[in-house]
Design a protein around this motif. Structure first.
Motif, short mmCIF file in Angstrom:
data_model
loop_
_atom_site.label_atom_id
_atom_site.label_comp_id
_atom_site.label_asym_id
_atom_site.label_seq_id
_atom_site.Cartn_x
_atom_site.Cartn_y
_atom_site.Cartn_z
N SER A 21 29.69 63.30 26.63
CA SER A 21 29.40 64.49 26.12
C SER A 21 30.12 64.75 25.06
O SER A 21 31.23 64.32 24.73
CB SER A 21 29.63 65.50 27.25
N PRO A 22 29.60 65.40 23.92
CA PRO A 22 30.49 66.10 22.68
C PRO A 22 31.65 66.82 23.13
O PRO A 22 31.67 67.69 23.82
CB PRO A 22 29.61 66.69 21.81
N PHE B 218 38.09 61.33 30.28
CA PHE B 218 38.34 60.47 29.34
C PHE B 218 37.75 60.97 28.04
O PHE B 218 36.73 61.58 28.11
CB PHE B 218 37.61 58.97 29.81
N HIS B 219 38.51 60.65 26.80
CA HIS B 219 38.09 60.88 25.92
C HIS B 219 38.39 59.92 24.71
O HIS B 219 39.43 59.51 24.45
CB HIS B 219 39.16 62.15 25.54
N THR B 220 37.46 59.62 24.02
CA THR B 220 37.27 58.85 22.63
C THR B 220 36.12 59.08 21.87
O THR B 220 35.10 59.67 22.31
CB THR B 220 37.51 57.17 23.32
N ALA B 221 36.39 58.76 20.59
CA ALA B 221 35.24 58.89 19.69
C ALA B 221 34.49 60.07 19.52
O ALA B 221 33.32 60.43 19.37
CB ALA B 221 34.24 57.68 19.80
N GLN C 216 34.01 62.34 22.00
CA GLN C 216 33.38 62.55 23.17
C GLN C 216 34.27 62.32 24.58
O GLN C 216 35.19 61.92 24.49
CB GLN C 216 32.07 61.57 23.19
N TYR C 217 33.61 62.99 25.48
CA TYR C 217 34.53 62.83 26.73
C TYR C 217 33.50 62.41 27.93
O TYR C 217 32.04 62.47 28.09
CB TYR C 217 35.09 64.24 26.96
N TYR C 218 34.13 61.81 29.00
CA TYR C 218 33.51 61.56 30.29
C TYR C 218 34.29 61.98 31.46
O TYR C 218 35.54 61.77 31.54
CB TYR C 218 33.27 59.83 30.23
N GLN C 219 33.86 62.41 32.58
CA GLN C 219 34.55 62.88 33.68
C GLN C 219 34.04 62.64 34.82
O GLN C 219 32.97 62.51 34.91
CB GLN C 219 34.63 64.56 33.46
N LYS C 220 34.95 62.14 35.84
CA LYS C 220 34.51 61.58 36.98
C LYS C 220 35.66 61.84 38.08
O LYS C 220 36.57 62.32 37.82
CB LYS C 220 34.11 60.11 37.09
N THR C 221 35.05 61.96 39.44
CA THR C 221 36.23 62.34 40.49
C THR C 221 36.59 60.85 41.23
O THR C 221 35.83 59.94 40.63
CB THR C 221 35.53 62.95 41.53
#
Length: 582
Positions: free
Chosen positions: A50-51, A179-182, A184-189
Motif C-alpha cells: 500500500s502507498p 515493512f516499508h520500502t519504495a 510503500q508498506y506491508y503489514q502482518k501479524t
C-alpha cells in the motif's frame, strides 16, 4: 445575514478539518525513523503493498522518535532486538525475501502459546523470577469466537484501520510487523519472527532500503518494541560467484595462485534463492586468458590446465534465456536517479559477485558475443517469449611452477652405538620436481594412514637441486604410515611409505614400501600440532581395506627398534651433515 454566518461557519469547519488532516501522521512520517522524507520519488506498485501516504492511527499505534525515554520501558526485563536479514542481491523479476527474528532479553523465550515466559533453566543476575510469564497474552484474549469478535473488536486492526486476517490461530499472533520500502508498506501479524517476499519487477535497480517496525500487543494500545533496517540490491545482472580449486599440489586456493600443468576447477554458483531461473536455458562462456580461445558450455563446472607460467585474466559470461508470458515488452526498470541509490558496479575477485549495469538494446542477441542486451523480450519459434539476462565474472590468477612431485628414493637405518641409546633413526632420502621447497613435514600414522600419531615440520634450505635427507627417530616396534610433504609458499606435494620395524640389540635394519598414488586418498584428520606456517598441510590416508591388500608388501630391517616420533627425540630431524644433501 444568516446565510453569511452559515458560510463562515462552514469555512471554519473545513479549515479545521484541513488542519487536522494535515496534522495526522502518514506511514511515510512514521516509517522514516528520522530519515528525511521530503524528497518523494514515484514508485511502481508492488503487489500486495500500500502507498505510504495512507494515514497512521497514532492513538492505537503510538510513534516514538529515536531517543524517546519511553523506549526504555517498552519491554519487561530488558530490550528486544529485531534482526533483519535478506537474500539480496536479487535479479530483477525474481523475489527478494526478508526475515525478521526477535531477540528477547536473556532468560526470556516464546512458549507454544506465543506467550513470553521466563526460561527456568537460565539464571540471570537476579536469579529469581517474579512470575512464570513476562507477557501472558492468552489471558488478554476475549472469550469469544472470531466471528463475533470481528464485528465489534476495534483493537485487532492494523495502523491503517484494516482488520487482522482471520486465519487459524490469528488471535495468538501477538506482534505486528510493518515493512516499508519504495514508498510503500506491508503489514502482518506474527510471533517472534516474520518473513516477507517481494517480486522485484517494479523495483528500481540499485540499492534500496527496507525498514521494519515491530509492535507488541498491549491492553489498550500496541506498544513499539523494536525497529530495524537494511540495504538490499536489485540488479539486471545475474548475481554469481566462482569457486576456484586445484586438487593437486596447490597450497591455498584463496590466494589466486595455482600450479602449472595441473587442472584447475571453476565452479559457478548462481545466486537465485527464489528459483527464478529454474526454467531458463543457461550457457557459460569462458575465456581463460592464455590464448586458448573461448569455450561455451551448459555446465556450471569447467576445468582448464595452464601450461605456461604468468598472470592470466579469466573472463566468464553467463547467459540466461528466461521464458516469460508474451505481451507488451517490459523494459528493465529505470536506473536510480538519486545519489544514494546507485547500481553497484565493480570488478570481483574469487568468490565475489560482480554487478555491472549494461546498456539495453531492442534487438535480440544472436549469441553470447552480445552480452550487453540484458532486458530483451523476443518471440520464439514455438510461439513463446523470453528475456535475456547476463552475468559477468572476471579475475586475475597467477600460474607458477610449484613443487610437482616428491619421491622417496632410499630409506636407510642409521647405526648407533650403545652410548647413543636405544632409539633407532631412519633416514629418508627425498627428491622432488619443479620449484625448490622451503619446508618439509612428516606425519607418522597408524597403518591405515587414518590416525595421526606425530607431526614434525621444519624449514629447509635447498639452493641447487631438490635432494634432501630427512631423519626421524623411532622407539617402539610396529608398522607405520609415513607421509612426507615438501612445500613452498604456493604449492606442496607429498609422498607416502608404509614401513615396519622389528627391534633387536645387535643389528638394526628397516624395510618399507612406497604407497603408490592409486592408494592415496584425502587424510580426514585435523592436525592440531602443526605450526601456523603449515596450516595448509594436508596429509593422506589409506583405508583399512587397502592396508589388508598390501600386507605382503612390507619390508623389514631386522634387529632395529621401530618407534614413533616423540617430540623430545626430535633433536636433529633433518640430516645436514652429508655433502650435497640438506
Amino acid at each position: 445575514m444568516k446565510g453569511l454566518c452559515l458560510l463562515f461557519l462552514l469555512g471554519v469547519l473545513l479549515l479545521a478539518e484541513g488542519v487536522l488532516h494535515a496534522a495526522a501522521k502518514m506511514f511515510r512520517d512514521v516509517m522514516s525513523h528520522g530519515r528525511s522524507s521530503s524528497h518523494v520519488r514515484s514508485h511502481k506498485k508492488l503487489h500486495g503493498w500500500s502507498p505510504d501516504q495512507n494515514q497512521w492511527n497514532e492513538k492505537l499505534y503510538p510513534f516514538w522518535e529515536k531517543g524517546d525515554p519511553r523506549w526504555n520501558d517498552c519491554w519487561r526485563g530488558g530490550k528486544v532486538v529485531a534482526r533483519l536479514t535478506s537474500d539480496s542481491p536479487a535479479l530483477v523479476g525474481s523475489n527478494v525475501t526478508f526475515a525478521v527474528k526477535l531477540q528477547f532479553p536473556r532468560c526470556q523465550k516464546e512458549d507454544n502459546d506465543s506467550n513470553i515466559v521466563y526460561d527456568r533453566k537460565c539464571r540471570n543476575d537476579s536469579s529469581d523470577f517474579p512470575d512464570e510469564y513476562v507477557y501472558n497474552w492468552t489471558e488478554w484474549i476475549d472469550d469469544c469466537g472470531w466471528q463475533i469478535c470481528t464485528s465489534n473488536n476495534t483493537h485487532n486492526v492494523f495502523p491503517d484501520g484494516r482488520p487482522f486476517p482471520h486465519h487459524p490461530g490469528w488471535r495468538r499472533r501477538n506482534f505486528v510487523y510493518l515493512f516499508h520500502t519504495a514508498g510503500q508498506y506491508y503489514q502482518k501479524t506474527g510471533g517472534s519472527s516474520a518473513i516477507v517476499s517481494i517480486n522485484t519487477t517494479n523495483i528500481t535497480l540499485g540499492k534500496q532500503m527496507m525498514v521494519v517496525s515491530v509492535y507488541r500487543r498491549g491492553h489498550r494500545t500496541y506498544v513499539p518494541v523494536a525497529t530495524a533496517s537494511g540495504i538490499y540490491v536489485v540488479t539486471d545482472q545475474i548475481p554469481l560467484y566462482v569457486n576456484l580449486s586445484q586438487k593437486n599440489n596447490d597450497r591455498n586456493a584463496s590466494d589466486s595462485v595455482f600450479i602449472k600443468d595441473s587442472p584447475i576447477t571453476f565452479d559457478v554458483k548462481i545466486h537465485d534463492p527464489s528459483h527464478y531461473l529454474n526454467n531458463s536455458a543457461i550457457a557459460y562462456k569462458w575465456d581463460y586468458g592464455d590464448g586458448s580461445g573461448s569455450f561455451i558450455s551448459n555446465s556450471p563446472i569447467s576445468t582448464h590446465t595452464y601450461t605456461l607460467q604468468g598472470n592470466f585474466s579469466l573472463n566468464l559470461t553467463v547467459q540466461a534465456i528466461i521464458p516469460v508470458p508474451c505481451g507488451p515488452a517490459t523494459p528493465t526498470p529505470p536506473l536510480p536517479t538519486s545519489p544514494g541509490a546507485t547500481t553497484q558496479n565493480s570488478t570481483s575477485t574469487a568468490n565475489k559477485t560482480e554487478l555491472i549495469t549494461p546498456a539495453i538494446t531492442t534487438k535480440s542477441p544472436s549469441n553470447l558475443d552480445s552480452p550487453t542486451s540484458a532486458g530483451v523480450m523476443e518471440d520464439t519459434p514455438d510461439g513463446g517469449c523470453h528475456i535475456y539476462r547476463y552475468g559477468h565474472y572476471k579475475t586475475t590468477i597467477s600460474i607458477v611452477e610449484g613443487i610437482l612431485q616428491v619421491n622417496i628414493i632410499q630409506m636407510t637405518s642409521v647405526q648407533m652405538t650403545v652410548a647413543q641409546g636405544e632409539n633407532s633413526l631412519v633416514d629418508f632420502v627425498v627428491t622432488c620436481q619443479g620449484s625448490l621447497p622451503t619446508d618439509a613435514c612428516t606425519i607418522v600414522s597408524d597403518p591405515t594412514c587414518q590416525v595421526s600419531q606425530n607431526v614434525v615440520c621444519d624449514p629447509v634450505e635447498v639452493t641447487d637441486q631438490c635432494l634432501l635427507t630427512i631423519r626421524r627417530a623411532f622407539n617402539e616396534p610396529g608398522t607405520y604410515c609415513v607421509n612426507i610433504t615438501l612445500g613452498d609458499d604456493t604449492s606442496q606435494a607429498l609422498t607416502s611409505a608404509l614401513i615396519s620395524v622389528n627391534g633387536g640389540s645387535s643389528s638394526r635394519t628397516v624395510e618399507g614400501v612406497l604407497i603408490t598414488s592409486g592408494f592415496l586418498v584425502a587424510f580426514l584428520i585435523v592436525v592440531t600440532l602443526l605450526h601456523k606456517r603449515y596450516k595448509e598441510y594436508k596429509p593422506i590416508e589409506r583405508s583399512a581395506e587397502q592396508v589388508e591388500n598390501r600386507e605382503g608388501l612390507n619390508v623389514y630391517f631386522n634387529h632395529v627398534k621401530a618407534v614413533l616420533f616423540p617430540g623430545n627425540n626430535e633433536k636433529d630431524p633433518l640430516l645436514k651433515t652429508k655433502p650435497g644433501i640438506v
